[in-house]
Structure formats: C-alpha cells, structure tokens
Scaffold this motif. Structure first.
Motif, PDB file in Angstrom:
ATOM      1  N   ASN A 262       0.862  -1.175   0.000  1.00 49.91           N
ATOM      2  CA  ASN A 262       0.000   0.000   0.000  1.00 49.91           C
ATOM      3  C   ASN A 262       0.902   1.230   0.000  1.00 49.91           C
ATOM      4  N   VAL A 263       0.577   2.221  -0.822  1.00 46.53           N
ATOM      5  CA  VAL A 263       1.430   3.398  -0.980  1.00 46.53           C
ATOM      6  C   VAL A 263       0.608   4.659  -0.743  1.00 46.53           C
ATOM      7  N   THR A 264       1.218   5.630  -0.070  1.00 45.01           N
ATOM      8  CA  THR A 264       0.594   6.937   0.134  1.00 45.01           C
ATOM      9  C   THR A 264       1.537   8.011  -0.387  1.00 45.01           C
ATOM     10  N   LEU A 265       1.026   8.847  -1.295  1.00 39.20           N
ATOM     11  CA  LEU A 265       1.747  10.019  -1.781  1.00 39.20           C
ATOM     12  C   LEU A 265       1.059  11.242  -1.189  1.00 39.20           C
ATOM     13  N   GLN A 266       1.856  12.221  -0.725  1.00 38.39           N
ATOM     14  CA  GLN A 266       1.274  13.395  -0.093  1.00 38.39           C
ATOM     15  C   GLN A 266       1.987  14.667  -0.509  1.00 38.39           C
ATOM     16  N   ALA A 267       1.245  15.763  -0.457  1.00 38.92           N
ATOM     17  CA  ALA A 267       1.792  17.096  -0.663  1.00 38.92           C
ATOM     18  C   ALA A 267       1.032  18.052   0.245  1.00 38.92           C
ATOM     19  N   VAL A 268       1.715  19.094   0.711  1.00 37.59           N
ATOM     20  CA  VAL A 268       1.078  20.097   1.558  1.00 37.59           C
ATOM     21  C   VAL A 268       0.935  21.384   0.739  1.00 37.59           C
ATOM     22  N   VAL A 269      -0.301  21.911   0.700  1.00 41.74           N
ATOM     23  CA  VAL A 269      -0.631  23.060  -0.137  1.00 41.74           C
ATOM     24  C   VAL A 269      -1.101  24.218   0.734  1.00 41.74           C
ATOM     25  N   LYS A 270      -0.676  25.437   0.382  1.00 45.53           N
ATOM     26  CA  LYS A 270      -1.220  26.630   1.036  1.00 45.53           C
ATOM     27  C   LYS A 270      -1.699  27.588  -0.048  1.00 45.53           C
ATOM     28  N   GLY A 271      -2.577  28.513   0.329  1.00 46.18           N
ATOM     29  CA  GLY A 271      -3.123  29.498  -0.599  1.00 46.18           C
ATOM     30  C   GLY A 271      -4.517  29.878  -0.163  1.00 46.18           C
ATOM     31  N   SER A 272      -5.108  30.824  -0.873  1.00 44.94           N
ATOM     32  CA  SER A 272      -6.459  31.281  -0.540  1.00 44.94           C
ATOM     33  C   SER A 272      -7.472  30.187  -0.842  1.00 44.94           C
ATOM     34  N   GLU A 273      -8.395  30.008   0.087  1.00 40.87           N
ATOM     35  CA  GLU A 273      -9.491  29.050  -0.090  1.00 40.87           C
ATOM     36  C   GLU A 273     -10.557  29.661  -0.997  1.00 40.87           C
ATOM     37  N   PRO A 274     -11.332  28.880  -1.677  1.00 40.62           N
ATOM     38  CA  PRO A 274     -11.239  27.421  -1.742  1.00 40.62           C
ATOM     39  C   PRO A 274     -10.168  26.966  -2.728  1.00 40.62           C
ATOM     40  N   ILE A 275      -9.510  25.872  -2.365  1.00 41.98           N
ATOM     41  CA  ILE A 275      -8.501  25.250  -3.226  1.00 41.98           C
ATOM     42  C   ILE A 275      -9.047  23.892  -3.655  1.00 41.98           C
ATOM     43  N   SER A 276      -8.928  23.599  -4.939  1.00 43.02           N
ATOM     44  CA  SER A 276      -9.290  22.257  -5.413  1.00 43.02           C
ATOM     45  C   SER A 276      -8.008  21.549  -5.822  1.00 43.02           C
ATOM     46  N   VAL A 277      -7.988  20.256  -5.588  1.00 38.98           N
ATOM     47  CA  VAL A 277      -6.797  19.452  -5.878  1.00 38.98           C
ATOM     48  C   VAL A 277      -7.195  18.260  -6.726  1.00 38.98           C
ATOM     49  N   MET A 278      -6.370  17.953  -7.710  1.00 41.07           N
ATOM     50  CA  MET A 278      -6.564  16.717  -8.469  1.00 41.07           C
ATOM     51  C   MET A 278      -5.210  16.043  -8.627  1.00 41.07           C
ATOM     52  N   TRP A 279      -5.250  14.733  -8.747  1.00 45.10           N
ATOM     53  CA  TRP A 279      -4.061  13.920  -8.948  1.00 45.10           C
ATOM     54  C   TRP A 279      -4.113  13.330 -10.351  1.00 45.10           C
ATOM     55  N   MET A 280      -2.943  13.209 -10.947  1.00 43.57           N
ATOM     56  CA  MET A 280      -2.847  12.638 -12.284  1.00 43.57           C
ATOM     57  C   MET A 280      -1.711  11.626 -12.317  1.00 43.57           C
ATOM     58  N   LYS A 281      -1.884  10.599 -13.140  1.00 41.12           N
ATOM     59  CA  LYS A 281      -0.790   9.681 -13.457  1.00 41.12           C
ATOM     60  C   LYS A 281      -0.568   9.858 -14.952  1.00 41.12           C
ATOM     61  N   GLY A 282       0.616  10.356 -15.297  1.00 38.14           N
ATOM     62  CA  GLY A 282       0.840  10.733 -16.681  1.00 38.14           C
ATOM     63  C   GLY A 282      -0.117  11.861 -17.023  1.00 38.14           C
ATOM     64  N   LYS A 283      -0.926  11.677 -18.061  1.00 43.99           N
ATOM     65  CA  LYS A 283      -1.902  12.706 -18.453  1.00 43.99           C
ATOM     66  C   LYS A 283      -3.325  12.347 -18.042  1.00 43.99           C
ATOM     67  N   GLU A 284      -3.474  11.252 -17.304  1.00 47.32           N
ATOM     68  CA  GLU A 284      -4.796  10.770 -16.895  1.00 47.32           C
ATOM     69  C   GLU A 284      -5.148  11.262 -15.489  1.00 47.32           C
TER      70      GLU A 284
END
Length: 137
Positions: free
Chosen positions: A49-71
């Motif tokens: 099992n693998v977990t990838l993480q990143a911490v983001v700051k900025g004005s709300e609301p923030i939307s996040v999406m993950w991609m593998k390659g271009k998908e």
C-alpha cells in the motif's frame, strides 16, 4: 464612511458577478496555491500500500486533483484521493507493476494553479514468484 461602504457593497452585489469579483479583489488579495511540501519519490514492492502526499497553502477554496501521466485519477476500490486542511493525499492499495510512473498533484484556486510531481517505482516480488513457480503441484 461605513454606511457608504455598506451601500456600495449592497449596490455592487446586485450587479453581475464580474463587478462583484473586481470589488472584492480590491479589498482581499488572493494567494495562489503553492506547495509547502512536495511529493516525495517512492519505491514499493508489488502488493504494498502506498501513500503520496503534498502540503498546499493558498487562498481558499482550493481544489486538488491527482494525475498519473496525463490521466486524471478518480477514487475507486484501490485508489483514494483526499484534500483536507491543506494536505493532499493519494492512497493506492495493492500497487502493481503497472502502478509505477509519474504522479502529479495539481492545486487550483481563483488566483492560479500550481503543480508538483513525484515518481512511484514498483518492484516485483521475485522471491515469492520464483518459489511459487518451483513449488510442486
């Protein structure tokens, strides 16, 4: 002054959205998203099992999406994507060799967007594969 400002806000709120956005941006400077902690490269064995993480700051609301390659990655029975309190997380259950590759986290708000990426390398479990192949039937 406060009464005049209140009247101005009330008058602008009845105008179209573009005028309202311009007025509010005069008073509040929006902060584009930025990564306080970027994705780390990970090496895992097939089945882990693998977990990838990143911490983001900025004005709300923030939307996040993950991609593998271009998908774009969507939640399913093996993948879970979350974004809570500035922590963007991608959890993959039972990674396979095909799970390896470049993963990108894209954060976006009204002030802009930013992305960061990391590599997931998945190695086969050769020992179990070899012992299974040589086991008597």
């Amino acid at each position: 002054m406060l009464c005049a400002l209140s009247h101005l806000v009330q008058r602008i709120s009845w105008n179209d959205v573009a005028d309202e956005y311009f007025f509010l941006s005069l008073f509040f400077e929006l902060e584009p998203p930025s990564f306080v902690k970027k994705i780390e490269n990970v090496t895992a064995l097939a089945g882990d099992n693998v977990t990838l993480q990143a911490v983001v700051k900025g004005s709300e609301p923030i939307s996040v999406m993950w991609m593998k390659g271009k998908e774009i990655i969507q939640d399913d029975n093996k993948v879970r994507v979350t974004f809570e309190h500035g922590l963007a997380t991608l959890q993959i259950t039972g990674v396979q060799l095909s799970s390896g590759g470049k993963y990108t986290c894209v954060a976006e708000n009204d002030a802009g967007s930013q992305s960061c990426f990391g590599e997931l390398a998945v190695k086969g479990q050769w020992r179990s594969a070899i012992s299974s192949a040589w086991s008597p039937a």
